[in-house]
Write a protein that holds these residues in place. Structure first.
Motif, PDB file in Angstrom:
ATOM      1  N   CYS A  21     -22.966  19.159 -47.292  1.00 14.07           N
ATOM      2  CA  CYS A  21     -22.530  18.309 -46.348  1.00 14.07           C
ATOM      3  C   CYS A  21     -23.921  17.582 -45.884  1.00 14.07           C
ATOM      4  O   CYS A  21     -23.524  16.386 -45.921  1.00 14.07           O
ATOM      5  CB  CYS A  21     -21.934  18.981 -45.191  1.00 14.07           C
ATOM      6  N   THR A  25     -24.181  13.379 -47.182  1.00 11.22           N
ATOM      7  CA  THR A  25     -24.254  12.541 -45.920  1.00 11.22           C
ATOM      8  C   THR A  25     -25.403  11.624 -46.055  1.00 11.22           C
ATOM      9  O   THR A  25     -25.475  10.390 -45.876  1.00 11.22           O
ATOM     10  CB  THR A  25     -24.474  13.115 -44.729  1.00 11.22           C
ATOM     11  N   LEU A  82     -18.355  12.285 -37.838  1.00 17.04           N
ATOM     12  CA  LEU A  82     -17.767  13.500 -38.442  1.00 17.04           C
ATOM     13  C   LEU A  82     -18.396  14.408 -39.354  1.00 17.04           C
ATOM     14  O   LEU A  82     -18.738  15.634 -39.105  1.00 17.04           O
ATOM     15  CB  LEU A  82     -16.292  13.216 -39.076  1.00 17.04           C
ATOM     16  N   VAL A  85     -21.237  15.775 -36.951  1.00 19.85           N
ATOM     17  CA  VAL A  85     -20.882  17.019 -36.192  1.00 19.85           C
ATOM     18  C   VAL A  85     -20.693  18.199 -37.173  1.00 19.85           C
ATOM     19  O   VAL A  85     -21.251  19.513 -36.814  1.00 19.85           O
ATOM     20  CB  VAL A  85     -19.352  16.659 -35.506  1.00 19.85           C
ATOM     21  N   GLY A  86     -20.073  17.956 -38.269  1.00 23.33           N
ATOM     22  CA  GLY A  86     -20.216  19.132 -39.240  1.00 23.33           C
ATOM     23  C   GLY A  86     -21.520  19.661 -39.528  1.00 23.33           C
ATOM     24  O   GLY A  86     -21.520  20.978 -39.804  1.00 23.33           O
ATOM     25  N   VAL A 127     -14.806  24.997 -38.688  1.00 20.66           N
ATOM     26  CA  VAL A 127     -14.771  23.628 -38.188  1.00 20.66           C
ATOM     27  C   VAL A 127     -15.684  22.712 -38.819  1.00 20.66           C
ATOM     28  O   VAL A 127     -15.230  21.499 -39.027  1.00 20.66           O
ATOM     29  CB  VAL A 127     -15.167  23.551 -36.645  1.00 20.66           C
ATOM     30  N   ALA A 128     -16.789  23.127 -39.326  1.00 17.68           N
ATOM     31  CA  ALA A 128     -17.823  22.100 -39.899  1.00 17.68           C
ATOM     32  C   ALA A 128     -17.036  21.669 -41.283  1.00 17.68           C
ATOM     33  O   ALA A 128     -17.314  20.465 -41.606  1.00 17.68           O
ATOM     34  CB  ALA A 128     -19.118  22.895 -40.579  1.00 17.68           C
ATOM     35  N   CYS A 131     -14.360  19.173 -40.629  1.00 18.77           N
ATOM     36  CA  CYS A 131     -15.081  17.830 -40.291  1.00 18.77           C
ATOM     37  C   CYS A 131     -15.506  17.091 -41.455  1.00 18.77           C
ATOM     38  O   CYS A 131     -15.397  15.878 -41.595  1.00 18.77           O
ATOM     39  CB  CYS A 131     -16.237  18.178 -39.154  1.00 18.77           C
ATOM     40  N   THR A 134     -12.430  15.955 -43.470  1.00 24.57           N
ATOM     41  CA  THR A 134     -11.583  14.886 -42.771  1.00 24.57           C
ATOM     42  C   THR A 134     -12.529  13.484 -42.815  1.00 24.57           C
ATOM     43  O   THR A 134     -11.896  12.537 -43.076  1.00 24.57           O
ATOM     44  CB  THR A 134     -11.542  15.213 -41.422  1.00 24.57           C
ATOM     45  N   GLY A 135     -14.046  13.572 -42.832  1.00 19.06           N
ATOM     46  CA  GLY A 135     -14.735  12.428 -42.743  1.00 19.06           C
ATOM     47  C   GLY A 135     -14.528  11.612 -44.108  1.00 19.06           C
ATOM     48  O   GLY A 135     -14.407  10.807 -44.372  1.00 19.06           O
ATOM     49  N   GLY A 178     -17.251  20.496 -48.125  1.00 17.37           N
ATOM     50  CA  GLY A 178     -16.300  20.885 -47.068  1.00 17.37           C
ATOM     51  C   GLY A 178     -15.540  22.247 -47.601  1.00 17.37           C
ATOM     52  O   GLY A 178     -15.212  23.093 -46.542  1.00 17.37           O
TER      53      GLY A 178
END
Length: 259
Positions: A21, A25, A82, A85-86, A127-128, A131, A134-135, A178
């Motif tokens: 992740c 990013t 997102l 946050v992840g 949850v990570a 996120c 989803t992003g 993810g």
């Protein structure tokens, strides 16, 4: 042993997911220029979450960051949020998971505390992962929408057609990362069940015998059976007979006893 293996494997898989992740990013190739109609070009453009880059045929690459925040689309900013946050939840989950590993002993930490920490880290990883997935999916949806809009304008004969962009390598890295974080979080939640100690409670049990009201209890309590007066009477009679035998005397009833 299986619980420890599941916990360690969940930690390793989740670590790979969080690292993926972060890499996704930071990558610049979230969207790349489509070269289907123009395979030979002097300029190749690609964009990321933080800057857009142009690579020339000579090999020179120039990147320019996005200096504005308000000028960016709302969905673009949502993708940024997102992913951030992840990453934050994934890093916190890793810190909690390190202290929750069964193979690591810190002080007098009980297994119940490790089980709670394992469950907490597993939920954070899940949850990570959600996120990140989803992003990346939202950004991919934006690319698909813009791609088909540009294609429709091209077929209508418009001259001023913008460059079409397609999926970059960062999207695939984000999807895989993810998924790894999600699988690692599920493994941590499964390992939590094996760390919960079995609670065994021992209580005093009373048994009522038929015919007599007798109760047996655990502990230094005296058991009452209902024969104590009779036993005391027999014991006192035995002491009196012993005393008489020692004196060697025998008592006879007198005539006054019959009056």
């Amino acid at each position: 042993m299986s619980t420890t293996i599941c916990q360690v494997m969940g930690f390793i898989v989740s670590s790979l997911g969080v690292a993926g992740c972060i890499v996704s990013t930071a990558m610049d190739m979230w969207s790349t220029q489509d070269l289907y109609d123009n395979p030979v070009t002097a300029v190749f453009q690609y964009q990321g979450l933080w800057r857009s880059c142009v690579r020339q045929s000579s090999g020179f690459t120039e990147c320019r960051p996005y200096f504005t925040i308000l000028g960016l689309p709302a969905m673009f900013q949502a993708v940024r949020a997102l992913m951030i946050v992840g990453i934050v939840l994934g890093i916190l989950g890793l810190l909690v998971c390190i202290f929750a590993l069964k193979c690591i002993r810190i002080g007098n930490m009980e297994d119940s505390a490790k089980a709670n920490m394992t469950l907490t880290s597993g939920i954070m990883f899940i949850v990570a992962g959600l996120c990140a997935i989803t992003g990346v999916s939202v950004f991919a949806n934006m690319l698909v929408t813009n791609f088909w809009m540009s294609t429709a304008n091209m077929y209508q004969g418009m001259q001023n057609v913008q460059n079409r962009y397609t999926f970059g390598s960062a999207l695939f890295v984000g999807w895989v990362a993810g998924g790894l974080a999600l699988v690692g979080g599920i493994m941590m939640c499964l390992a939590c069940r094996g760390l919960i100690p079995e609670e065994s409670r021992y209580k005093a049990v009373s048994y009522n015998a038929s015919g007599r009201n007798i109760s047996y209890r655990t502990g230094p309590y005296k058991v009452g059976s209902g024969y104590e007066p009779e036993m005391k009477a027999k014991k006192s009679a035995g002491y009196e007979e012993a005393a008489r035998s020692e004196d060697g005397r025998r008592s006879y009833p007198s005539k006054y006893d019959y009056v």
